[in-house]
Design a protein around this motif. Sequence first.
Motif, PDB file in Angstrom:
ATOM      1  N   PRO A 198     -50.214  11.661   2.154  1.00  0.00           N
ATOM      2  CA  PRO A 198     -50.911  12.094   0.431  1.00  0.00           C
ATOM      3  C   PRO A 198     -49.601  13.360   0.203  1.00  0.00           C
ATOM      4  O   PRO A 198     -48.682  13.384  -0.148  1.00  0.00           O
ATOM      5  N   GLU A 199     -48.246  13.167   1.589  1.00  0.00           N
ATOM      6  CA  GLU A 199     -47.884  14.059   1.946  1.00  0.00           C
ATOM      7  C   GLU A 199     -46.078  12.693   1.115  1.00  0.00           C
ATOM      8  O   GLU A 199     -45.519  13.534   0.424  1.00  0.00           O
ATOM      9  N   VAL A 200     -46.560  11.612   1.060  1.00  0.00           N
ATOM     10  CA  VAL A 200     -45.563  11.028   0.758  1.00  0.00           C
ATOM     11  C   VAL A 200     -45.622  11.332  -1.455  1.00  0.00           C
ATOM     12  O   VAL A 200     -44.764  11.131  -2.020  1.00  0.00           O
ATOM     13  N   LYS A 201     -47.090  10.897  -1.182  1.00  0.00           N
ATOM     14  CA  LYS A 201     -47.289  11.389  -2.465  1.00  0.00           C
ATOM     15  C   LYS A 201     -46.509  13.113  -2.823  1.00  0.00           C
ATOM     16  O   LYS A 201     -45.868  12.208  -4.083  1.00  0.00           O
ATOM     17  N   GLU A 202     -46.759  13.620  -2.474  1.00  0.00           N
ATOM     18  CA  GLU A 202     -46.073  14.942  -3.128  1.00  0.00           C
ATOM     19  C   GLU A 202     -44.421  14.424  -3.044  1.00  0.00           C
ATOM     20  O   GLU A 202     -44.070  15.442  -3.696  1.00  0.00           O
ATOM     21  N   TYR A 203     -43.898  13.952  -1.711  1.00  0.00           N
ATOM     22  CA  TYR A 203     -42.231  14.083  -1.981  1.00  0.00           C
ATOM     23  C   TYR A 203     -42.339  12.897  -3.333  1.00  0.00           C
ATOM     24  O   TYR A 203     -41.059  13.367  -3.942  1.00  0.00           O
ATOM     25  N   THR A 204     -42.681  11.852  -3.385  1.00  0.00           N
ATOM     26  CA  THR A 204     -42.387  10.936  -4.377  1.00  0.00           C
ATOM     27  C   THR A 204     -42.789  12.058  -5.558  1.00  0.00           C
ATOM     28  O   THR A 204     -41.703  11.838  -6.694  1.00  0.00           O
ATOM     29  N   ASP A 205     -43.746  13.374  -6.387  1.00  0.00           N
ATOM     30  CA  ASP A 205     -43.254  13.804  -7.061  1.00  0.00           C
ATOM     31  C   ASP A 205     -42.204  14.605  -7.759  1.00  0.00           C
ATOM     32  O   ASP A 205     -41.883  14.992  -8.302  1.00  0.00           O
ATOM     33  N   GLN A 206     -41.713  14.854  -6.495  1.00  0.00           N
ATOM     34  CA  GLN A 206     -40.951  15.833  -6.630  1.00  0.00           C
ATOM     35  C   GLN A 206     -39.564  15.853  -6.592  1.00  0.00           C
ATOM     36  O   GLN A 206     -38.733  16.472  -6.796  1.00  0.00           O
ATOM     37  N   THR A 207     -39.470  13.842  -6.160  1.00  0.00           N
ATOM     38  CA  THR A 207     -38.112  13.644  -5.678  1.00  0.00           C
ATOM     39  C   THR A 207     -37.707  12.600  -7.381  1.00  0.00           C
ATOM     40  O   THR A 207     -38.310  12.480  -7.862  1.00  0.00           O
ATOM     41  N   GLU A 208     -36.901  13.309  -7.452  1.00  0.00           N
ATOM     42  CA  GLU A 208     -35.725  12.385  -8.699  1.00  0.00           C
ATOM     43  C   GLU A 208     -35.545  11.438  -8.339  1.00  0.00           C
ATOM     44  O   GLU A 208     -35.703  10.651  -7.902  1.00  0.00           O
ATOM     45  N   GLY A 209     -36.369   9.985  -9.690  1.00  0.00           N
ATOM     46  CA  GLY A 209     -35.769   8.941  -9.925  1.00  0.00           C
ATOM     47  C   GLY A 209     -37.165   7.932  -8.990  1.00  0.00           C
ATOM     48  O   GLY A 209     -37.120   7.203  -8.859  1.00  0.00           O
ATOM     49  N   MET A 210     -38.441   8.780  -8.861  1.00  0.00           N
ATOM     50  CA  MET A 210     -39.259   7.834  -8.210  1.00  0.00           C
ATOM     51  C   MET A 210     -40.640   8.376  -9.603  1.00  0.00           C
ATOM     52  O   MET A 210     -40.271   9.967 -10.041  1.00  0.00           O
ATOM     53  N   MET A 211     -41.511   8.024  -8.732  1.00  0.00           N
ATOM     54  CA  MET A 211     -42.408   8.125 -10.267  1.00  0.00           C
ATOM     55  C   MET A 211     -44.121   7.160  -8.529  1.00  0.00           C
ATOM     56  O   MET A 211     -44.057   6.534  -7.953  1.00  0.00           O
ATOM     57  N   ASN A 212     -45.060   8.179  -9.053  1.00  0.00           N
ATOM     58  CA  ASN A 212     -46.389   8.180  -8.283  1.00  0.00           C
ATOM     59  C   ASN A 212     -47.109   7.062  -9.055  1.00  0.00           C
ATOM     60  O   ASN A 212     -46.489   7.108 -10.913  1.00  0.00           O
ATOM     61  N   ALA A 213     -48.508   6.385  -8.891  1.00  0.00           N
ATOM     62  CA  ALA A 213     -49.359   5.522  -9.326  1.00  0.00           C
ATOM     63  C   ALA A 213     -50.527   5.063  -8.352  1.00  0.00           C
ATOM     64  O   ALA A 213     -50.336   4.819  -7.284  1.00  0.00           O
ATOM     65  N   ARG A 214     -51.381   4.986  -9.474  1.00  0.00           N
ATOM     66  CA  ARG A 214     -51.762   4.974  -9.192  1.00  0.00           C
ATOM     67  C   ARG A 214     -53.113   3.792  -9.529  1.00  0.00           C
ATOM     68  O   ARG A 214     -53.167   3.165 -10.135  1.00  0.00           O
ATOM     69  N   MET A 215     -54.138   3.023  -8.309  1.00  0.00           N
ATOM     70  CA  MET A 215     -55.311   1.879  -8.443  1.00  0.00           C
ATOM     71  C   MET A 215     -56.801   2.772  -9.497  1.00  0.00           C
ATOM     72  O   MET A 215     -57.316   3.894  -8.263  1.00  0.00           O
ATOM     73  N   THR A 216     -57.190   2.455 -10.210  1.00  0.00           N
ATOM     74  CA  THR A 216     -57.403   3.305 -10.885  1.00  0.00           C
ATOM     75  C   THR A 216     -59.187   2.579 -10.123  1.00  0.00           C
ATOM     76  O   THR A 216     -59.654   1.800  -9.677  1.00  0.00           O
ATOM     77  N   PHE A 217     -59.940   4.332 -10.054  1.00  0.00           N
ATOM     78  CA  PHE A 217     -61.420   3.474  -9.082  1.00  0.00           C
ATOM     79  C   PHE A 217     -62.206   4.525  -9.813  1.00  0.00           C
ATOM     80  O   PHE A 217     -62.089   5.828 -10.490  1.00  0.00           O
ATOM     81  N   ASP A 218     -63.778   3.927 -10.038  1.00  0.00           N
ATOM     82  CA  ASP A 218     -64.851   4.212 -11.010  1.00  0.00           C
ATOM     83  C   ASP A 218     -65.921   5.082  -9.530  1.00  0.00           C
ATOM     84  O   ASP A 218     -66.256   4.621  -8.976  1.00  0.00           O
ATOM     85  N   ARG A 219     -65.911   6.941  -9.615  1.00  0.00           N
ATOM     86  CA  ARG A 219     -66.162   7.717  -8.664  1.00  0.00           C
ATOM     87  C   ARG A 219     -67.222   7.049  -9.128  1.00  0.00           C
ATOM     88  O   ARG A 219     -68.209   7.980  -7.535  1.00  0.00           O
ATOM     89  N   GLU A 220     -68.029   7.321  -9.357  1.00  0.00           N
ATOM     90  CA  GLU A 220     -69.978   7.068 -10.657  1.00  0.00           C
ATOM     91  C   GLU A 220     -70.037   5.105  -9.282  1.00  0.00           C
ATOM     92  O   GLU A 220     -71.241   5.976  -8.131  1.00  0.00           O
ATOM     93  N   SER A 221     -69.639   4.572  -9.900  1.00  0.00           N
ATOM     94  CA  SER A 221     -69.980   3.275  -9.566  1.00  0.00           C
ATOM     95  C   SER A 221     -69.338   3.222  -7.138  1.00  0.00           C
ATOM     96  O   SER A 221     -70.159   1.897  -7.117  1.00  0.00           O
ATOM     97  N   LEU A 222     -68.250   3.934  -7.490  1.00  0.00           N
ATOM     98  CA  LEU A 222     -67.555   3.642  -5.836  1.00  0.00           C
ATOM     99  C   LEU A 222     -67.278   2.160  -6.451  1.00  0.00           C
ATOM    100  O   LEU A 222     -66.978   1.512  -5.197  1.00  0.00           O
ATOM    101  N   LYS A 223     -66.732   1.815  -7.548  1.00  0.00           N
ATOM    102  CA  LYS A 223     -66.338   0.144  -7.503  1.00  0.00           C
ATOM    103  C   LYS A 223     -64.707   0.298  -7.994  1.00  0.00           C
ATOM    104  O   LYS A 223     -64.655   0.806  -8.929  1.00  0.00           O
ATOM    105  N   PRO A 224     -63.643  -0.042  -7.473  1.00  0.00           N
ATOM    106  CA  PRO A 224     -62.373  -0.022  -7.517  1.00  0.00           C
ATOM    107  C   PRO A 224     -62.127  -1.706  -9.306  1.00  0.00           C
ATOM    108  O   PRO A 224     -63.371  -2.025  -9.517  1.00  0.00           O
TER     109      PRO A 224
END
Length: 335
Positions: free
Chosen positions: A129-155
């Motif tokens: 989580p700390e790396v995500k926060e660092y990325t969000d606060q650092t210029e020239g970097m961006m977060n990305a995510r792999m989506t996940f269905d929380r209802e079926s708990l399947k990627p």
Amino acid sequence: FVMESGIHGIVITGPNTGGKTVALKTVGLLQLMAQSGLHIPCESAGLTMHNAVLCDIGDGQSITENLSTFSSHITNIINILDQSDGDSLILLDELGSGTDPAEGMGIAIAILEELKQKGCLFVATTHYPEVKEYTDQTEGMMNARMTFDRESLKPLYRLEIGEAGESCALSIAKRLGLPEHILERAYREAYGRKVPKYEQTIPDASFPDTRQDSLPAKQSHSTVPKLVKEKAVKQPADTRSQRFHVGDSVVVYPQKKIGIVYRTVNEKGEVGVQIQKKKELINHKRLKLKVPASEMYPEDYDFSIIFDSVANRKARHKMAKGHQPDLTIVYEKEP
């Protein structure tokens, strides 16, 4: 997959088996295909040229090279930092993993900062989580995510740029049937003290008791074999057949011949007796102890002198000193 103008690094997060590593490999593979003059499977694309595509993906632990998971990753990354420059593409999987989480997180952020200073393009995956926060606060970097269905708990195997993902470890463990008391303890340890900023969808406090969306609780049907202690068979403390020991002098009835015991009693109640250099198996009821071996021989006496031939004893003595390919030991056939 798009790296906007001014963005040099993307950090991908999301659940296990969500496709982070596949996304990382796809970026590298399509880049190399394009630079090799091969068509890539898309309608359109804009790619930059790189002098090198350097990656650290997978587990390179090696017993022969004395490399653990962490040390193999660090060894690769050190080489990558030495070889890369502003024209390189760097791909790093599970950055900072395989060691103490606090130190691993610190190393991950330091490496990302070093790559940013180099000016190269890089893509990394992580669960910190700390790396995500660092990325969000650092210029020239961006977060990305792999989506996940929380209802079926399947990627869903879809990459979204601009948002940090969640590991969803508790939700997945719950669905797979991890015992509730373990989930409850895990929840307390994970969220009882501090809630990381980017773990926004936190399981409800009653999380371990809410199982309507999960798989049915698994019954314990272990296939692991059980160790069953064998019941000791009680033997008479001192039966007649067990009185005879190797080297004992005995009388064989009804002939009243004198012999020497060369083998203790077997399951049939027979004792091996040598009579005038001939070995026989005789029922213990026909034997009478004349003189016990303890009264005739030293404690460590070598009975092969009595029961074995001179040729065999000489051959065994030579074999004890080393391999003798031409020597053989011939044993007399048991009666």
